[in-house]
Design a protein around this motif. Structure first.
Motif, PDB file in Angstrom:
ATOM      1  N   HIS A 275      46.662  41.550  31.823  1.00 29.48           N
ATOM      2  CA  HIS A 275      45.430  42.326  31.952  1.00 29.48           C
ATOM      3  C   HIS A 275      44.248  41.409  32.263  1.00 29.48           C
ATOM      4  CE1 HIS A 275      42.498  45.483  31.228  1.00 29.48           C
ATOM      5  NE2 HIS A 275      41.838  44.633  30.432  1.00 29.48           N
ATOM      6  N   GLU A 276      44.195  40.260  31.603  1.00 31.95           N
ATOM      7  CA  GLU A 276      43.096  39.318  31.812  1.00 31.95           C
ATOM      8  C   GLU A 276      43.053  38.833  33.262  1.00 31.95           C
ATOM      9  OE1 GLU A 276      41.926  34.754  30.474  1.00 31.95           O
ATOM     10  OE2 GLU A 276      43.330  35.921  29.261  1.00 31.95           O
TER      11      GLU A 276
ATOM     12  N   SER B  20      42.169  41.733  35.689  1.00 33.50           N
ATOM     13  CA  SER B  20      40.755  42.097  35.590  1.00 33.50           C
ATOM     14  C   SER B  20      39.883  41.095  36.325  1.00 33.50           C
ATOM     15  CB  SER B  20      40.331  42.183  34.115  1.00 33.50           C
ATOM     16  OG  SER B  20      41.048  43.196  33.448  1.00 33.50           O
ATOM     17  N   ALA B  21      40.208  39.805  36.158  1.00 30.53           N
ATOM     18  CA  ALA B  21      39.435  38.776  36.848  1.00 30.53           C
ATOM     19  C   ALA B  21      39.579  38.905  38.356  1.00 30.53           C
ATOM     20  CB  ALA B  21      39.900  37.398  36.390  1.00 30.53           C
TER      21      ALA B  21
ATOM     22  N   TRP C 294      48.287  34.582  38.041  1.00 32.01           N
ATOM     23  CA  TRP C 294      47.209  34.483  39.036  1.00 32.01           C
ATOM     24  C   TRP C 294      47.798  34.303  40.430  1.00 32.01           C
ATOM     25  CZ3 TRP C 294      41.959  35.073  38.759  1.00 32.01           C
ATOM     26  CH2 TRP C 294      41.229  34.661  39.873  1.00 32.01           C
TER      27      TRP C 294
ATOM     28  N   LYS D 133      40.197  41.672  40.024  1.00 28.92           N
ATOM     29  CA  LYS D 133      39.536  42.894  40.495  1.00 28.92           C
ATOM     30  C   LYS D 133      38.029  42.738  40.601  1.00 28.92           C
ATOM     31  CE  LYS D 133      41.334  45.830  37.531  1.00 28.92           C
ATOM     32  NZ  LYS D 133      41.625  47.119  36.859  1.00 28.92           N
ATOM     33  N   THR D 134      37.438  41.801  39.862  1.00 30.73           N
ATOM     34  CA  THR D 134      35.995  41.606  39.935  1.00 30.73           C
ATOM     35  C   THR D 134      35.570  41.000  41.261  1.00 30.73           C
ATOM     36  OG1 THR D 134      36.163  39.423  38.892  1.00 30.73           O
ATOM     37  CG2 THR D 134      35.807  41.313  37.443  1.00 30.73           C
ATOM     38  N   ASP D 135      36.521  40.424  41.967  1.00 35.14           N
ATOM     39  CA  ASP D 135      36.237  39.851  43.276  1.00 35.14           C
ATOM     40  C   ASP D 135      36.336  40.976  44.303  1.00 35.14           C
ATOM     41  OD1 ASP D 135      36.025  38.503  45.637  1.00 35.14           O
ATOM     42  OD2 ASP D 135      37.599  37.037  45.220  1.00 35.14           O
ATOM     43  N   ALA D 136      35.187  41.446  44.769  1.00 37.64           N
ATOM     44  CA  ALA D 136      35.172  42.589  45.690  1.00 37.64           C
ATOM     45  C   ALA D 136      35.945  42.298  46.960  1.00 37.64           C
ATOM     46  CB  ALA D 136      33.728  42.960  46.029  1.00 37.64           C
TER      47      ALA D 136
ATOM     48  N   SER E 180      39.678  42.904  46.083  1.00 38.54           N
ATOM     49  CA  SER E 180      40.140  44.247  45.770  1.00 38.54           C
ATOM     50  C   SER E 180      39.961  45.223  46.925  1.00 38.54           C
ATOM     51  CB  SER E 180      39.416  44.766  44.524  1.00 38.54           C
ATOM     52  OG  SER E 180      38.013  44.732  44.719  1.00 38.54           O
TER      53      SER E 180
END
Length: 357
Positions: free
Chosen positions: A220-221, A224-225, A261, A227-230, A233
């Motif tokens: 999940h970590e 999530s990291a 990763w 997905k924060t990179d537009a 994603s």
């Protein structure tokens, strides 16, 4: 054909043993040598007279003698035809103190005088020499590939860094141009650092520091990291299906995050801004499975076979070490990393990890 007499059969058996191309000796339950053939004399440098009646350990290197008697006792208590020391390097000790690499086949023999063991011994010196030469050739080939790939991956960003530095040194850049040049310096420096990091991880892997940890939390970590990179994603639909009943597993958190990763980043890159990505954890056949599946273009069969090969890559940039490093890490944890893919239907990587004992 008339049946052979007992005496003629014994004589024939002795001739067969004597003429055998391998060293053959027979040992009794006390570990004493009761029979040897000519090849045994030739291989170990002892005369027949020097071996008969002696303990078998006379032919075993000193460092192994302490444990050998126990192995011999174990064999006599549970006799069966088998290879001695399967999966281990075996050596015999010659009379002159030298050692010879060998393979040994053991066969129990039951007679009216008791149980004996027949040992057939093969000198594998020539085979070992050929294996070493082949390994040396393979190492040289791997080094050649490594140097070519690493040099290419370092030379390109160094060229960009050099041009950017010269542009800054000349001055006179507009704020927009200066920002672009600084961006080039930043991205190419990161690329250089990643190349060197990948190479060091491959060349000098460290032993995992195992601690009971939550594989769901790690997955999940990382997701999530990412997905924060537009830019990563885009319009990708991400789905997490995490089995909350899974136990904590023994793994190195830093190394496992590195594997996740790499796999999740590859999936995002394969989707190129659109499609679906699923990260799933579940219990499969007594092991914990972490599955990363994308609906990207998939991988051709001829590329799939080489996917974990060091320095092989399907990308325009990269050392081709990421997946090789990832599999090595997973295997150092007692697990495995597998891949299934079909062109046009996406790719699924499955990481299998052992349950805690």
């Amino acid at each position: 054909m008339p049946p052979r007499k007992k005496g003629s059969e014994d004589a024939l058996n002795k001739l067969a043993v004597e003429a055998a191309p391998n060293a053959i000796l027979v040992v009794d339950s006390a570990g004493l040598i009761v029979l040897v053939n000519a090849q045994t004399e030739k291989l170990f440098g002892y005369s027949r007279k020097e071996l008969l009646g002696k303990k078998m350990e006379i032919l075993v290197p000193q460092r192994y003698r302490g444990a050998h008697a126990g192995h011999r006792t174990g064999f006599f208590s549970n006799p069966s035809a088998r290879a001695m020391g399967a999966g281990r390097d075996l050596y015999g000790q010659r009379k002159d103190g030298g050692e010879v690499p060998i393979e040994i086949g053991l066969n129990p023999i039951d007679t009216p005088e008791g149980r004996f063991v027949l040992a057939s011994i093969i000198d594998i010196t020539v085979r070992r020499d050929m294996e070493r030469k082949l390994q040396h050739t393979e190492v040289l080939a791997a080094i050649g590939s490594m140097v070519a790939v690493v040099a290419h991956e370092i030379r390109n960003p160094l060229g960009s860094v050099s041009m950017a530095a010269k542009a800054l040194a000349r001055g006179g850049l507009s704020p927009e141009d200066q920002a672009q040049v600084l961006s080039v310096l930043d991205s190419e420096s990161r690329r250089l650092n990643q190349t060197i990091t990948d190479f060091l991880h491959y060349a000098r892997p460290r032993e995992p520091k195992l601690q009971l940890s939550d594989i769901n939390a790690a997955a999940h970590e990382v997701l999530s990291a990412m997905k924060t990179d537009a830019s990563a994603s885009g319009k990708i639909v991400v789905k997490e299906v995490l089995d909350e009943t899974l136990p904590r597993l023994p793994f190195d958190a830093d190394q496992m995050r590195q594997v996740l990763w790499n796999l999740i980043r590859n999936a995002f890159q394969a989707l190129d801004g659109k499609g679906k990505l699923e990260v799933r954890t579940e219990l499969v056949g007594g092991k914990v499975a972490v599955r990363i599946r994308d609906t990207g273009p998939g991988i051709a069969p001829e590329q799939l076979e080489k996917l974990f090969t060091p320095f092989f890559t399907t990308k325009a940039q990269g050392t081709g070490l990421g997946l090789s490093i990832a599999r090595n890490i997973v295997r150092s944890h007692g697990g495995d990393l597998q891949v299934e893919s079909e062109p046009g239907r996406g790719t699924e990587f499955t990481m299998l990890l052992p349950m805690p004992r």
